[in-house]
Enzyme design. Sequence first.
Site, PDB file in Angstrom:
ATOM      1  N   ALA A  23       0.849  -1.195   0.000  1.00 26.91           N
ATOM      2  CA  ALA A  23       0.000   0.000   0.000  1.00 26.91           C
ATOM      3  C   ALA A  23       0.882   1.241   0.000  1.00 26.91           C
ATOM      4  CB  ALA A  23      -0.923  -0.020   1.215  1.00 26.91           C
ATOM      5  N   ASN A  24       0.277   2.402   0.171  1.00 23.72           N
ATOM      6  CA  ASN A  24       1.037   3.650   0.289  1.00 23.72           C
ATOM      7  C   ASN A  24       0.304   4.580   1.250  1.00 23.72           C
ATOM      8  OD1 ASN A  24      -0.830   5.477  -1.257  1.00 23.72           O
ATOM      9  ND2 ASN A  24      -0.424   3.934  -2.823  1.00 23.72           N
ATOM     10  N   ARG A  25       0.874   5.758   1.476  1.00 22.14           N
ATOM     11  CA  ARG A  25       0.383   6.644   2.535  1.00 22.14           C
ATOM     12  C   ARG A  25      -0.757   7.561   2.117  1.00 22.14           C
ATOM     13  NH1 ARG A  25       3.785   5.993   6.632  1.00 22.14           N
ATOM     14  NH2 ARG A  25       5.941   5.433   6.151  1.00 22.14           N
TER      15      ARG A  25
END
Length: 220
Positions: free
Chosen positions: A29-31
């Site tokens: 995932a990412n932020r």
Amino acid sequence: AANGPLSGMHILVTAGPTHEPIDPVRYIANRSSGRQGFAIARAAADAGARVTLVSGPVDQPTPRGVTRIDVQTAREMLSAVESALPADAAIMVAAVADWRVEQEAGQKLKKDGSGAPAPLPLTENPDILATLAISVQRPKLLVGFAAETEHVIEHAKVKLARKGCDMIVANDVSAGVMGGATNRVHLVSAQGVESWDEASKDVVAARLIARIATQLQDNA
Ligand code: C5P
């Protein structure tokens, strides 16, 4: 806003990260918080548009009057976007994962005791924005976002051409923008570059929607 500047228009927005499963308990995932995309969806609805918001996993309330479709992966996002067409404009704000794991494991990956990590071959995800740009149902106005940590404008110009969209909203994410409340953006299009002052994501959204409304009216 039944008689707002976008009344009668269908606006498609993507937002949030994607989650790409590794095994039943892990993912890539990412932020991305979804904040900027949700603010844009809300601003479009406030301007009178019918809005479809395709969102990755986020903790954001659905803006009033917006049709929200929740997805996990890039491939699910692409098919939700395609199902939502036609649209007058599409604003792709999602931070789509560039890669996914080639083969999701059916069971939780285990350490095998040798000290060697499990191999995790990746494969590229479909590019939703670029796919939309060559679609027979391409929206008249196609806007992409570019999160960069350096050479923000140069990278955005390359991206505009490579993705085949009409505008790239470039932002510098080197300093806490992801998940933060403000944004400093540069609009990069065939008309040139326009740099906006740092502002809240809500203000950036309202300005961007005003700009898009003007462009849709000019095109009409
Ligand atoms: O190439 P990059 O990820 O920086 O491009 C960002 C833009 O492209 C954003 O508008 C993003 O929503 C879109 N994008 C996409 N599908 C991908 C990767 C990015 O729609 N697989």
